[in-house]
Design a protein around this motif. Structure first.
Motif, PDB file in Angstrom:
ATOM      1  N   LEU A 170      -2.098  55.198  31.932  1.00 25.59           N
ATOM      2  CA  LEU A 170      -2.986  55.360  33.086  1.00 25.59           C
ATOM      3  C   LEU A 170      -3.686  54.046  33.419  1.00 25.59           C
ATOM      4  O   LEU A 170      -3.789  53.667  34.595  1.00 25.59           O
ATOM      5  N   ILE A 171      -4.161  53.351  32.392  1.00 27.01           N
ATOM      6  CA  ILE A 171      -4.865  52.080  32.613  1.00 27.01           C
ATOM      7  C   ILE A 171      -3.925  51.043  33.215  1.00 27.01           C
ATOM      8  O   ILE A 171      -4.267  50.347  34.192  1.00 27.01           O
ATOM      9  N   ILE A 172      -2.735  50.912  32.643  1.00 27.85           N
ATOM     10  CA  ILE A 172      -1.794  49.897  33.108  1.00 27.85           C
ATOM     11  C   ILE A 172      -1.373  50.168  34.553  1.00 27.85           C
ATOM     12  O   ILE A 172      -1.353  49.259  35.392  1.00 27.85           O
ATOM     13  N   VAL A 173      -1.066  51.421  34.861  1.00 28.86           N
ATOM     14  CA  VAL A 173      -0.626  51.753  36.218  1.00 28.86           C
ATOM     15  C   VAL A 173      -1.760  51.561  37.223  1.00 28.86           C
ATOM     16  O   VAL A 173      -1.581  50.951  38.289  1.00 28.86           O
ATOM     17  N   SER A 174      -2.946  52.064  36.894  1.00 32.62           N
ATOM     18  CA  SER A 174      -4.068  51.963  37.829  1.00 32.62           C
ATOM     19  C   SER A 174      -4.500  50.519  38.036  1.00 32.62           C
ATOM     20  O   SER A 174      -4.794  50.105  39.164  1.00 32.62           O
ATOM     21  N   CYS A 175      -4.525  49.720  36.946  1.00 31.16           N
ATOM     22  CA  CYS A 175      -4.938  48.323  37.073  1.00 31.16           C
ATOM     23  C   CYS A 175      -3.866  47.476  37.767  1.00 31.16           C
ATOM     24  O   CYS A 175      -4.188  46.424  38.335  1.00 31.16           O
ATOM     25  N   TYR A 176      -2.615  47.925  37.722  1.00 30.89           N
ATOM     26  CA  TYR A 176      -1.575  47.184  38.419  1.00 30.89           C
ATOM     27  C   TYR A 176      -1.721  47.343  39.927  1.00 30.89           C
ATOM     28  O   TYR A 176      -1.600  46.381  40.681  1.00 30.89           O
ATOM     29  N   PHE A 177      -1.963  48.576  40.371  1.00 28.97           N
ATOM     30  CA  PHE A 177      -2.063  48.824  41.808  1.00 28.97           C
ATOM     31  C   PHE A 177      -3.467  48.565  42.347  1.00 28.97           C
ATOM     32  O   PHE A 177      -3.620  48.146  43.497  1.00 28.97           O
ATOM     33  N   VAL A 178      -4.499  48.825  41.523  1.00 31.94           N
ATOM     34  CA  VAL A 178      -5.892  48.542  41.921  1.00 31.94           C
ATOM     35  C   VAL A 178      -6.519  47.735  40.793  1.00 31.94           C
ATOM     36  O   VAL A 178      -7.051  48.300  39.841  1.00 31.94           O
ATOM     37  N   PRO A 179      -6.450  46.413  40.859  1.00 32.65           N
ATOM     38  CA  PRO A 179      -6.856  45.572  39.722  1.00 32.65           C
ATOM     39  C   PRO A 179      -8.286  45.795  39.244  1.00 32.65           C
ATOM     40  O   PRO A 179      -8.580  45.603  38.057  1.00 32.65           O
ATOM     41  N   THR A 180      -9.202  46.190  40.141  1.00 35.18           N
ATOM     42  CA  THR A 180     -10.591  46.381  39.721  1.00 35.18           C
ATOM     43  C   THR A 180     -10.877  47.785  39.196  1.00 35.18           C
ATOM     44  O   THR A 180     -12.033  48.101  38.895  1.00 35.18           O
ATOM     45  N   SER A 181      -9.859  48.619  39.050  1.00 36.91           N
ATOM     46  CA  SER A 181     -10.090  49.987  38.580  1.00 36.91           C
ATOM     47  C   SER A 181     -10.554  50.029  37.127  1.00 36.91           C
ATOM     48  O   SER A 181     -11.113  51.042  36.697  1.00 36.91           O
ATOM     49  N   TRP A 182     -10.348  48.949  36.369  1.00 40.73           N
ATOM     50  CA  TRP A 182     -10.827  48.940  34.987  1.00 40.73           C
ATOM     51  C   TRP A 182     -12.347  49.014  34.922  1.00 40.73           C
ATOM     52  O   TRP A 182     -12.908  49.457  33.905  1.00 40.73           O
ATOM     53  N   LEU A 183     -13.014  48.632  35.994  1.00 40.60           N
ATOM     54  CA  LEU A 183     -14.472  48.731  36.040  1.00 40.60           C
ATOM     55  C   LEU A 183     -14.932  50.172  36.187  1.00 40.60           C
ATOM     56  O   LEU A 183     -16.102  50.483  35.930  1.00 40.60           O
ATOM     57  N   PHE A 231      -4.455  39.922  32.611  1.00 41.06           N
ATOM     58  CA  PHE A 231      -4.033  38.532  32.510  1.00 41.06           C
ATOM     59  C   PHE A 231      -2.534  38.346  32.731  1.00 41.06           C
ATOM     60  O   PHE A 231      -2.091  37.254  33.065  1.00 41.06           O
ATOM     61  N   LEU A 232      -1.751  39.402  32.544  1.00 40.11           N
ATOM     62  CA  LEU A 232      -0.315  39.283  32.764  1.00 40.11           C
ATOM     63  C   LEU A 232       0.059  39.472  34.229  1.00 40.11           C
ATOM     64  O   LEU A 232       1.091  38.971  34.669  1.00 40.11           O
ATOM     65  N   LYS A 233      -0.752  40.184  34.972  1.00 40.92           N
ATOM     66  CA  LYS A 233      -0.443  40.420  36.380  1.00 40.92           C
ATOM     67  C   LYS A 233      -0.657  39.141  37.183  1.00 40.92           C
ATOM     68  O   LYS A 233      -1.724  38.535  37.110  1.00 40.92           O
ATOM     69  N   PRO A 234       0.351  38.697  37.924  1.00 43.48           N
ATOM     70  CA  PRO A 234       0.182  37.478  38.720  1.00 43.48           C
ATOM     71  C   PRO A 234      -0.959  37.618  39.709  1.00 43.48           C
ATOM     72  O   PRO A 234      -1.140  38.667  40.327  1.00 43.48           O
ATOM     73  N   LEU A 235      -1.710  36.556  39.847  1.00 42.78           N
ATOM     74  CA  LEU A 235      -2.889  36.584  40.708  1.00 42.78           C
ATOM     75  C   LEU A 235      -2.536  36.762  42.169  1.00 42.78           C
ATOM     76  O   LEU A 235      -3.199  37.491  42.896  1.00 42.78           O
ATOM     77  N   ASP A 236      -1.451  36.109  42.604  1.00 40.33           N
ATOM     78  CA  ASP A 236      -1.137  36.128  44.031  1.00 40.33           C
ATOM     79  C   ASP A 236      -0.507  37.425  44.488  1.00 40.33           C
ATOM     80  O   ASP A 236      -0.324  37.629  45.679  1.00 40.33           O
ATOM     81  N   SER A 237      -0.156  38.314  43.530  1.00 40.36           N
ATOM     82  CA  SER A 237       0.447  39.586  43.924  1.00 40.36           C
ATOM     83  C   SER A 237      -0.498  40.744  43.760  1.00 40.36           C
ATOM     84  O   SER A 237      -0.093  41.880  43.638  1.00 40.36           O
ATOM     85  N   ALA A 238      -1.768  40.452  43.697  1.00 40.54           N
ATOM     86  CA  ALA A 238      -2.761  41.510  43.508  1.00 40.54           C
ATOM     87  C   ALA A 238      -2.852  42.366  44.769  1.00 40.54           C
ATOM     88  O   ALA A 238      -3.393  41.968  45.774  1.00 40.54           O
ATOM     89  N   ASN A 239      -2.300  43.539  44.700  1.00 39.47           N
ATOM     90  CA  ASN A 239      -2.294  44.428  45.849  1.00 39.47           C
ATOM     91  C   ASN A 239      -3.692  44.969  46.113  1.00 39.47           C
ATOM     92  O   ASN A 239      -4.529  45.044  45.230  1.00 39.47           O
ATOM     93  N   ASN A 240      -3.907  45.370  47.337  1.00 40.39           N
ATOM     94  CA  ASN A 240      -5.136  46.038  47.739  1.00 40.39           C
ATOM     95  C   ASN A 240      -6.372  45.173  47.560  1.00 40.39           C
ATOM     96  O   ASN A 240      -7.475  45.681  47.472  1.00 40.39           O
ATOM     97  N   LEU A 241      -6.218  43.861  47.458  1.00 39.90           N
ATOM     98  CA  LEU A 241      -7.364  42.973  47.358  1.00 39.90           C
ATOM     99  C   LEU A 241      -7.354  42.025  48.544  1.00 39.90           C
ATOM    100  O   LEU A 241      -6.344  41.395  48.829  1.00 39.90           O
TER     101      LEU A 241
END
Length: 324
Positions: free
Chosen positions: A43-56, A92-102
């Motif tokens: 759940l964490i990996i999927v949610s943080c991949y599509f919405v990077p700030t969801s970990w907050l 840290f593994l998710k590329p910065l330039d591909s951050a969706n929904n930001l």
């Protein structure tokens, strides 16, 4: 400039890979609740991949609701560490330039973090917290404890790793705040509300109020359970650290109070503001039934200082608008 960018990228990938390996190893040797832990991690990996700030949203909730040390025997490293490793890994593994929904907010467009200035403090923290015997470190991650943890030499890891986590997550926080400050604050305030309401529910369960609510028709018994402030029993919810609750419980509620106030003054939607008020009242109730005088004073001081500072900022802004 290109070399610095490549260096930052490799540092980010390396740090995320280390966190990912530690998480996978921890999950593989964890004795209980493996299905729930794997579900949390996915759940964490999927949610943080599509919405990077969801970990907050996830982190403030899980720090309150997920503490199974009493059942698993894992105390120095437990399931919460695996959740933190998952957040660090995907962050840290998710590329910065591909951050969706930001979308970039404000005038800040520089989102890269210069990792060079973080290396020395991070190495210092790790050397202070983690023992030089790597085998003992792995054994703490993979084996339960059979002695009082407060008398073990390894207890400093339990306390010190929080500083390492905070330092690493602050790097992720700053990077995402530069990308989209609105999204960061929205999710942080919402996460604190969910954590506050979750803690309130656990406290009602611990005090027997939920039992009276669902199993009794005697409203006086329900009111007595909810409003009984004469007992000397101090609630701890599921917090297992610091002698079963104690200062760790107080630290959680004193962190949630200003975050709930932040949400109330930040959100424009009236429903969300009302949610923040309910969360603040829930945390204040948790403070009352903690029966700790220091927490009473610190809570009142926190609320007073926050409102005073907010009033000062609003007054200063109004003066600037008036004379501009």
């Amino acid at each position: 400039m290109e070399n610095n960018s490549q260096y930052n990228q490799w540092f980010s990938y390396g740090f995320g890979s280390c966190a990912l390996l530690l998480m996978l190893f921890g999950v593989s040797v964890f004795p209980s609740f493996q299905f729930l832990i794997v579900s949390f991690v996915i759940l964490i990996i999927v949610s943080c991949y599509f919405v990077p700030t969801s970990w907050l949203v996830i982190l403030p909730s899980t720090i309150v609701l997920v503490d199974w040390s009493s059942w698993t025997g894992r105390f120095i490293f437990n399931e919460f560490d695996l959740i933190v490793f998952s957040i660090i890994a995907i962050g840290f593994l998710k590329p910065l330039d591909s951050a969706n929904n930001l979308k970039l907010s404000g005038k800040t467009t520089q989102t890269a973090i210069k990792f060079k200035k973080y290396i020395l403090p991070l190495i210092f923290l790790i050397l202070v917290v983690i023992p030089f015997n790597f085998e003992s470190f792995i054994s703490l991650l993979s084996q339960p404890l059979f002695a009082n943890p407060y008398y073990l030499d390894a207890y400093h890891i339990k306390v010190g790793k929080g500083f390492v986590y905070g330092f690493v997550l602050s790097i992720l926080f700053v990077r995402q705040f530069k990308q989209n400050s609105d999204s960061v604050i929205n999710h942080l305030a919402l996460g604190s509300c969910l954590g506050s309401l979750g803690l309130f529910t656990l406290v009602l369960w611990e005090r027997g109020t939920l039992f009276q609510l669902f199993n009794s028709t005697n409203w006086w018994a329900l009111a007595n359970s909810f409003l009984d402030f004469t007992s000397s029993y101090r609630v701890t919810a599921l917090v297992s650290d610091m002698h079963t609750g104690g200062e760790a419980y107080d630290g959680i509620i004193l962190t949630l109070i200003p975050l709930n106030l932040l949400g109330f003054f930040w959100f424009k939607n009236h429903s969300l503001r009302m949610l923040c008020v309910c969360a603040l009242m829930a945390v204040c109730y948790c403070v009352l039934v903690g029966f700790t005088r220091a927490s009473y004073f610190a809570s009142a001081l926190s609320i007073g200082c926050f409102i005073l500072l907010h009033s000062f900022v609003v007054f200063k802004k109004q003066n600037q608008d008036q004379y501009s």
